[in-house]
Design a protein around this motif. Structure first.
Motif, PDB file in Angstrom:
ATOM      1  N   MET A  71      32.560 106.536  53.658  1.00 18.10           N
ATOM      2  CA  MET A  71      32.594 107.919  54.152  1.00 18.10           C
ATOM      3  C   MET A  71      33.495 108.730  53.242  1.00 18.10           C
ATOM      4  O   MET A  71      34.520 108.248  52.779  1.00 18.10           O
ATOM      5  CB  MET A  71      33.107 107.953  55.595  1.00 18.10           C
ATOM      6  N   VAL A  72      33.135 109.986  52.963  1.00 17.53           N
ATOM      7  CA  VAL A  72      33.959 110.881  52.153  1.00 17.53           C
ATOM      8  C   VAL A  72      33.653 112.318  52.569  1.00 17.53           C
ATOM      9  O   VAL A  72      32.483 112.671  52.779  1.00 17.53           O
ATOM     10  CB  VAL A  72      33.702 110.680  50.637  1.00 17.53           C
ATOM     11  N   LEU A 118      35.334 115.057  47.862  1.00 13.87           N
ATOM     12  CA  LEU A 118      34.289 115.173  46.846  1.00 13.87           C
ATOM     13  C   LEU A 118      34.649 116.248  45.822  1.00 13.87           C
ATOM     14  O   LEU A 118      34.405 116.090  44.620  1.00 13.87           O
ATOM     15  CB  LEU A 118      32.945 115.504  47.505  1.00 13.87           C
ATOM     16  N   LEU A 119      35.206 117.351  46.320  1.00 15.66           N
ATOM     17  CA  LEU A 119      35.621 118.418  45.417  1.00 15.66           C
ATOM     18  C   LEU A 119      36.736 117.930  44.490  1.00 15.66           C
ATOM     19  O   LEU A 119      36.749 118.249  43.293  1.00 15.66           O
ATOM     20  CB  LEU A 119      36.101 119.629  46.222  1.00 15.66           C
ATOM     21  N   LEU A 120      37.612 117.124  45.054  1.00 16.51           N
ATOM     22  CA  LEU A 120      38.696 116.553  44.248  1.00 16.51           C
ATOM     23  C   LEU A 120      38.138 115.626  43.188  1.00 16.51           C
ATOM     24  O   LEU A 120      38.597 115.644  42.040  1.00 16.51           O
ATOM     25  CB  LEU A 120      39.681 115.816  45.157  1.00 16.51           C
ATOM     26  N   GLU A 140      27.642 113.796  47.548  1.00 17.51           N
ATOM     27  CA  GLU A 140      27.593 112.775  48.592  1.00 17.51           C
ATOM     28  C   GLU A 140      26.848 111.528  48.157  1.00 17.51           C
ATOM     29  O   GLU A 140      26.874 110.495  48.842  1.00 17.51           O
ATOM     30  CB  GLU A 140      26.944 113.353  49.859  1.00 17.51           C
ATOM     31  N   THR A 141      26.186 111.593  47.013  1.00 17.22           N
ATOM     32  CA  THR A 141      25.449 110.421  46.497  1.00 17.22           C
ATOM     33  C   THR A 141      26.377 109.263  46.162  1.00 17.22           C
ATOM     34  O   THR A 141      25.905 108.148  45.919  1.00 17.22           O
ATOM     35  CB  THR A 141      24.652 110.812  45.243  1.00 17.22           C
ATOM     36  N   MET A 183      41.605 114.378  36.351  1.00 12.84           N
ATOM     37  CA  MET A 183      40.140 114.288  36.334  1.00 12.84           C
ATOM     38  C   MET A 183      39.588 115.328  35.367  1.00 12.84           C
ATOM     39  O   MET A 183      40.197 116.377  35.139  1.00 12.84           O
ATOM     40  CB  MET A 183      39.577 114.558  37.729  1.00 12.84           C
ATOM     41  N   GLU A 184      38.385 115.006  34.843  1.00 16.71           N
ATOM     42  CA  GLU A 184      37.697 115.976  33.986  1.00 16.71           C
ATOM     43  C   GLU A 184      36.716 116.761  34.844  1.00 16.71           C
ATOM     44  O   GLU A 184      35.755 116.205  35.380  1.00 16.71           O
ATOM     45  CB  GLU A 184      36.955 115.257  32.861  1.00 16.71           C
TER      46      GLU A 184
END
Length: 335
Positions: free
Chosen positions: A36-37, A42-44, A49-50, A91-92
């Motif tokens: 779960m996320v 996800l933005l981070l 969601e894949t 992160m890139e």
């Protein structure tokens, strides 16, 4: 009971995680499979969601080698929660590297047998807080450097001050005991700033009567002398001026006795390089002058003596001539 699925069976709890404004993820295997996320996480990560159903390494290859991935593994293996305040996360995103800081919490969830079946991963973005802490730390370090510099400067200034006091006392003692007259005259008004005992003796005045007074008011006789002109030249040219074998018999200075001085005027410069004062030194050369004049006086006396002696010698010659004439006349009569 299948705890891997029951961990996500509480729809209300899952919905709460989805609606959270803070990043949340749940890993459901020791390989860190993403079960779960929510959108903030996800933005981070910069993903969609894949990623659900993939392991963390598969979903986000960029995380390999970063510290928090290994910490997640440690949390699963040990069963102990792990908190990492202000952990750096790079992160890139959009072709640019972005570095942020988070307070991560890795909380292992255990079944009734104490076995870990998932890890609840939450994150709180503290980038601003870390930036403020770093700025505060830099300011504190800078303040410490400034304080150390100030302490060092104060110590150096104190040492310099002590040396100045030491040299000032030495100069005062040297001035006081110097076997020459010394005075400092301030400004073009020639205000008498200081005068040592020998100078006061030369002048024949008391210190309390002259300090702070203009030289030409104390000794008006100097106004028309070369002394005054030389002082003016020192101010104009900023060069040492000298007067040699200056005679003085002024009653203001030494009574009726003639004394001789070698006088030097030294310009004292201010911070702008301009003459602010003059240091005048008076060397009494009276004895030297008199010792030099004595042979000259003796020579004059000797010349006068020889002249008088010549006159005296001429008188016997005249008498002898007259005596010869008388003798000749007497001899002639007797014949």
């Amino acid at each position: 009971m299948d705890y891997h699925h029951s961990a996500l069976s509480h729809k209300a709890l899952i919905e709460i995680f989805y609606q959270s404004s803070e990043p949340v993820a749940i890993y459901i295997s020791s390989e860190l499979e993403i079960g779960m996320v929510n959108k903030p996480m996800l933005l981070l990560w910069g993903e969609e969601e894949t990623v659900i159903g993939k392991t963390l390494d598969q979903a986000i290859p960029q995380m390999k080698g970063q510290s928090f991935a290994s910490l997640l593994n440690q949390a699963w293996q040990s069963g102990e929660s792990y908190r990492s305040p202000g952990l750096q996360f790079t992160m890139e995103l959009g072709g640019k590297l972005r570095t942020s800081y988070f307070d991560f919490i890795y909380q292992p969830i255990k079944d009734e047998n104490g076995m870990v079946y998932c890890i609840l991963h939450t994150a709180l973005d503290v980038t601003r807080r870390v930036a403020a802490e770093q700025l505060l730390k830099e300011k504190e370090e800078k303040a410490q450097l400034i304080n150390r510099a100030l302490l060092s400067t104060n110590s150096a200034m104190q040492q310099t001050h002590n040396r100045l006091i030491y040299y000032q006392h030495r100069m005062q003692e040297l001035t006081r005991t110097a076997p020459i007259g010394l005075t400092i005259l301030q400004g073009r008004d020639l205000i008498i700033e200081t005068a040592n005992p020998f100078m006061l003796d030369i002048w024949g005045v008391a210190k309390k009567n002259i300090i702070g007074a203009p030289l030409m008011e104390v000794f008006p006789v100097l106004k028309s002398q070369d002394f005054s002109r030389q002082l003016d030249r020192v101010f104009t040219l900023a060069k040492i001026m000298s007067l040699k074998e200056v005679s003085d018999s002024s009653s203001n200075w030494t009574g009726s006795e003639i004394r001789y001085f070698d006088i030097d005027f030294h310009p004292l410069l201010d911070l702008d390089g301009k003459v602010s004062s003059i240091m005048a030194t008076f060397l009494d050369v009276t004895r030297h002058i008199k010792s030099r004049l004595k042979p000259e006086e003796s020579e004059l006396d000797l010349q006068e003596y020889n002249k008088n002696l010549g006159v005296l010698n001429q008188e016997p010659d005249t008498d002898n001539k007259q005596l010869t004439v008388v003798n000749e006349e007497y001899t002639s009569v007797n014949e």
